[in-house]
Write a protein that holds these residues in place. Structure first.
Motif, short mmCIF file in Angstrom:
data_model
loop_
_atom_site.label_atom_id
_atom_site.label_comp_id
_atom_site.label_asym_id
_atom_site.label_seq_id
_atom_site.Cartn_x
_atom_site.Cartn_y
_atom_site.Cartn_z
N THR A 1 -23.16 12.70 -11.35
CA THR A 1 -22.31 12.40 -12.51
C THR A 1 -21.05 11.66 -12.06
O THR A 1 -20.66 11.73 -10.88
N GLY A 2 -20.42 11.04 -13.03
CA GLY A 2 -19.16 10.35 -12.74
C GLY A 2 -18.11 11.33 -12.27
O GLY A 2 -17.29 11.01 -11.40
N SER A 3 -18.12 12.51 -12.84
CA SER A 3 -17.12 13.52 -12.45
C SER A 3 -17.26 13.85 -10.97
O SER A 3 -16.28 13.92 -10.22
N LEU B 1 -8.12 4.26 -11.25
CA LEU B 1 -8.07 3.54 -12.52
C LEU B 1 -9.47 3.32 -13.07
O LEU B 1 -10.35 2.85 -12.33
N ASP B 2 -9.66 3.70 -14.31
CA ASP B 2 -10.86 3.25 -15.02
C ASP B 2 -10.58 1.77 -15.31
O ASP B 2 -9.70 1.46 -16.11
N THR B 3 -11.30 0.90 -14.64
CA THR B 3 -10.94 -0.52 -14.71
C THR B 3 -11.21 -1.13 -16.09
O THR B 3 -10.89 -2.29 -16.33
N GLU C 1 -15.55 2.77 -11.94
CA GLU C 1 -16.37 1.82 -12.71
C GLU C 1 -17.41 2.55 -13.56
O GLU C 1 -18.40 1.96 -14.00
N VAL C 2 -17.16 3.85 -13.75
CA VAL C 2 -18.14 4.67 -14.48
C VAL C 2 -18.39 4.12 -15.89
O VAL C 2 -19.51 4.13 -16.39
N GLN C 3 -17.32 3.62 -16.52
CA GLN C 3 -17.47 3.13 -17.89
C GLN C 3 -17.94 1.68 -17.96
O GLN C 3 -18.86 1.36 -18.69
C1 PLP Z 1 -13.95 6.39 -16.60
C2 PLP Z 1 -14.80 7.63 -16.46
N1 PLP Z 1 -14.87 8.24 -15.29
C3 PLP Z 1 -15.61 9.35 -15.11
C4 PLP Z 1 -16.29 9.92 -16.15
C5 PLP Z 1 -17.06 11.19 -15.96
O1 PLP Z 1 -18.42 10.93 -15.93
P1 PLP Z 1 -19.48 12.10 -16.23
O2 PLP Z 1 -19.36 12.46 -17.66
O3 PLP Z 1 -20.78 11.48 -15.86
O4 PLP Z 1 -19.14 13.23 -15.32
C6 PLP Z 1 -16.23 9.31 -17.39
C7 PLP Z 1 -16.98 9.89 -18.52
O5 PLP Z 1 -16.84 9.54 -19.66
C8 PLP Z 1 -15.46 8.15 -17.55
O6 PLP Z 1 -15.38 7.55 -18.73
#
Ligand code: PLP
Length: 778
Positions: free
Chosen positions: A469-471, A559-561, A594-596
């Motif tokens: 996961t992104g987390s 940073l969420d880019t 870069e998750v988003q």
């Molecule tokens: C920018 C960003 N980073 C990380 C995450 C976390 O990802 P995940 O929900 O897969 O754990 C999210 C989830 O929305 C996100 O938008």
């Protein structure tokens, strides 16, 4: 592939090929008639028009050698029967042969035997294709009902033979789907086949059935030369069979629809005409939408199959098929409930009880799911929209609810290459059948995926660690940053989201009230469209100073880019560069989350950090990476990975398993093969253009920001400040009208547009129309 329907043989056997002279001889010898003969068109038989010296006209039909004579017998007996019970119905009369038979047999040169029969040739002309007349449509409904009534006492032992063109057998069309090569057509057909299975099939035994004409379509009626509304002939009893009365009606309706007239209005006229003589039942009206859809589907599917058998007959078979596909699309775009409502109206059912009842049942199921969900999943599991959706299927940019209604998905970036993309689904299924383990064994796929990802990143980002996961990815990045920098502080934007684990939840200012942030975290401004926020350093120096005052140095800037939670912004040139430089000067690492936005969504770039001239120390990615399959990754420099390995090590049971890697590779393949990054650019620009046009008409639309297929639209008041609640109302209005978007931003004032990347201009148009409607009707 098994073709279950018995027409296979018939359709595959070549038509008879008697010459005009031979037919003249046959007519003379067997029936004692002669005259001028001309050949008429036919697909599987041979038809001839004979005019005698006295002006009498006959149709001589030489059937395909595979035709079952019992079926012909039924057709001829039906015509005779009709003449007895409703002699005014304009159907052909059967001419008996010299020996008193209705059917004779002739032998072709090749030795094959063909049934032959002669009926009177009816006067009149075919209705013009472009002739639109409510009166004619109504007459068609009425004459169909008359035909049905005339046949109501008729029976023949062969009547239950399996006729391909009988909509009862719609489900068997699935055997022919492989012949439809166009993906959109495939989707369209699946939509109606699914609806048929769900809505119609279980009802078939409950509905009225008898022998019906089953092909009373414009091509098979003749109208008076001087009165195009007067039907003076009904021909072609070739599809006569025992089936539902409402199937007969749907068959007529489907063939009468055209591209230029409102299909529901045409259908309603035919229904009203039919209902004049044979009152329709509620249960029949409820199924009519799906049956018309099924008939149009059947026409298209069978034509797609038959051209593969008779390529030489392509023009005859596919003549008008393109139009039929377009009509099917038009029909799909109609709300089935509204269509049923219209039919109910014209038949005098002012109370739309049946539909209400169905709605009620679906409503009851939703209520039950809601209460179970609340009990079982707890209050954190909140749902989108005032009226939550019960989605059961997805395909491309479409989502389908439990009633078969479809919604344009303008919200979900996880299905990056489209919901349930077959390439990804197959890759997952194939690998799942073969092997799924942790990464403690050698495996080729994980290396291929790591190579494909690192190839897309600049040097020296060359080590790829897989998580789910992104987390987890951000949590791992945070661990690395602390270990490598030796620092303990974090810098994030004011309204960010980076995850739900212990550490990353604290980096998610979106859900932490201001003032409650732990002392090791400080915030800076995202590059919002508000120019006051575009300070050269976005407040980073103040943030670093504040960290210092709390006894911390920055370990990382993350940073969420794409700045989705902050409101969806693309960083202007210099923004990232400045922030990276300040962070590095203070001893911290720079992390691009870069998750988003990653994987081509921006159109111009594959990753968001590429908006500036920077190379992050760590890049994290997730969400779209597996098109719905949970896979995420952290990519970094070798020495950073080394530090982690030396100090703590890292293992993730599911991260990088072969099935996940198969999904990840398939997603990259589709993005490349279908040029989805380019599509994001092109359709994103088109959509942005449309939004700017809309902005001219609606002062509520403020700045439009973002890039490619990731766009935010500020909803503002006259003072250009956000108005609470309006964006939410727009979103819910659009949901009610089949278009799913989201909202974001600190005041939930920004419409969030983030569809699968297979979004096309036509979908952008649907979105713009729904938005305009919402703004008009607020
Ligand atoms: C920018 C960003 N980073 C990380 C995450 C976390 O990802 P995940 O929900 O897969 O754990 C999210 C989830 O929305 C996100 O938008």
């Amino acid at each position: 592939m098994s073709h279950n329907l018995n027409q296979d043989k018939l359709l595959k056997t070549p038509s008879p090929s008697f010459s005009v002279d031979e037919v003249n001889e046959i007519a003379n010898e067997l029936y004692g008639i002669s005259g001028t003969i001309s050949m008429l068109g036919s697909e599987r038989d041979q038809n001839f028009h004979l005019v005698t010296a006295t002006g009498d006209q006959f149709l001589i039909k030489i059937a395909n050698s595979s035709e079952n004579p019992a079926i012909i017998d039924m057709q001829l007996k039906a015509m005779e029967y009709i003449s007895k019970v409703d002699s005014d119905l304009p159907v052909p009369k059967v001419l008996l042969s010299k020996s008193g038979s209705a059917i004779e047999e002739v032998e072709a040169k090749d030795g094959r035997k063909h049934p032959v029969r002669v009926v009177t040739y009816l006067p009149g002309v075919s209705p013009r294709n472009d002739y639109v007349s409510n009166l004619l449509f109504r007459q068609m409904g009425l004459i169909l009902a008359r035909m049905t009534r005339a046949l109501s006492g008729f029976f023949h032992p062969i009547a239950n033979y399996e006729l391909m063109w009988d909509l009862k057998h719609t489900a068997k069309l699935r055997d022919y789907l492989a012949f439809i090569t166009n993906a959109e057509h495939h989707e369209l057909v699946s939509y109606f086949l699914d609806r048929f299975d769900r809505n119609v099939f279980p009802e078939i035994p409950k509905l009225r059935a008898q022998i019906v004409h089953n092909d009373l379509v414009p091509d098979n009626i003749l109208v008076a030369k001087d009165d195009p509304n007067q039907i003076i002939g009904i021909i072609d009893f070739g599809d006569l069979t025992h089936t539902l009365q409402v199937i007969d009606l749907a068959t007529t309706i489907a063939a009468t629809l055209n591209e230029t007239t409102d299909p529901v209005a045409v259908a309603a006229q035919i229904v009203a005409g039919y209902n004049e003589l044979i009152p329709l039942e509620e249960a029949e009206l409820r199924l009519l939408y799906d049956l018309v859809g099924a008939r149009l589907t059947m026409l298209n599917v069978i034509a797609s199959w038959r051209v593969t058998i008779h390529p030489e007959n392509q023009d005859y078979i596919t003549g008008g098929v393109d139009q039929t596909w377009r009509i099917l699309e038009m029909w799909r775009d109609r709300d089935p409930e509204m269509v049923a409502k219209k039919f109910f109206r014209v038949c005098g059912f002012w109370e739309h009880k049946a539909v209400e009842q169905r709605k009620d049942q679906s409503g009851k199921e939703i209520d039950s799911l809601l209460s179970r969900r609340e009990r079982l999943l707890g209050p954190c599991a909140y749902l989108f929209y005032n009226r939550p959706l019960h989605i059961v299927r997805g395909e491309g940019v479409w989502l389908y609810d439990d009633e078969g209604n479809r919604y344009l998905d303008v919200y979900n970036n996880v299905p990056q290459v489209g919901h349930c993309h077959p390439h990804v689904v197959n890759a997952i299924a194939q690998q799942a059948r073969l092997l799924n383990t942790s990464t403690r064994y050698l495996h080729r796929l994980i290396l291929e995926l790591a190579e494909r990802i690192t190839d897309r990143l600049p040097e020296p980002l060359s080590v790829c660690m897989f998580v789910c996961t992104g987390s987890e990815a951000n949590e791992l990045a945070w661990c690395m940053a602390k270990l490598v920098s030796g620092n303990t502080g974090a810098l994030i934007t004011k309204f960010s989201y980076h995850g739900s684990t212990g550490a990353t939840a604290q980096f998610s200012t979106e859900s932490i009230p201001e003032g409650n942030l732990p002392s090791h975290i400080q915030t800076l401004f995202a590059p919002t469209s508000d120019s006051t926020y575009r300070k050269p350093d976005s407040g980073i120096r103040d943030a670093i100073m504040a960290l210092n005052e709390n006894g911390h140095q920055p370990a990382m800037l993350i940073l969420d880019t794409s700045f989705v939670s902050d409101g969806i912004y693309t960083p202007p040139k210099g923004y990232l560069k400045t922030l990276f430089a300040e962070t590095r000067t203070a001893g911290g690492l720079c992390i691009a989350d870069e998750v988003q936005g990653g994987f081509g969504r921006f159109g111009t770039h594959f990753w968001g950090f590429e908006f500036d001239d920077v190379i992050p120390d760590i890049v994290t990615m997730g969400k779209p990476m597996g098109n719905g399959h949970p896979i995420a990754a952290v990519v970094t420099r070798p020495e950073i990975a080394e530090t982690l390995a030396n100090q703590t090590g890292y293992f993730n049971t599911f991260g990088g398993n072969p099935v996940s890697c198969a999904a990840g590779l398939a997603v990259l393949n589709v993005i490349e093969k279908e040029a989805l990054q380019h599509n994001a650019l092109e359709v994103g620009q088109y959509l942005k253009g449309g939004l700017h046009e809309l902005q001219k008409d609606y002062s509520l639309i403020g700045p439009i920001h973002g890039s490619g297929l990731l766009l935010g639209i500020d909803i503002i008041g006259p003072d250009r400040k956000p108005i609470p609640g309006i964006a939410d109302r727009i979103m819910n209005h659009m949901r009610e009208n089949g278009v799913l978007i989201g909202i974001t931003g600190q005041h939930s004032q920004i419409l969030k547009i983030r569809p699968p990347l297979v979004f096309e201009k036509q979908h952008a148009d649907l979105l713009l129309t729904a938005l305009r409607n919402a703004l008009d009707e607020l």
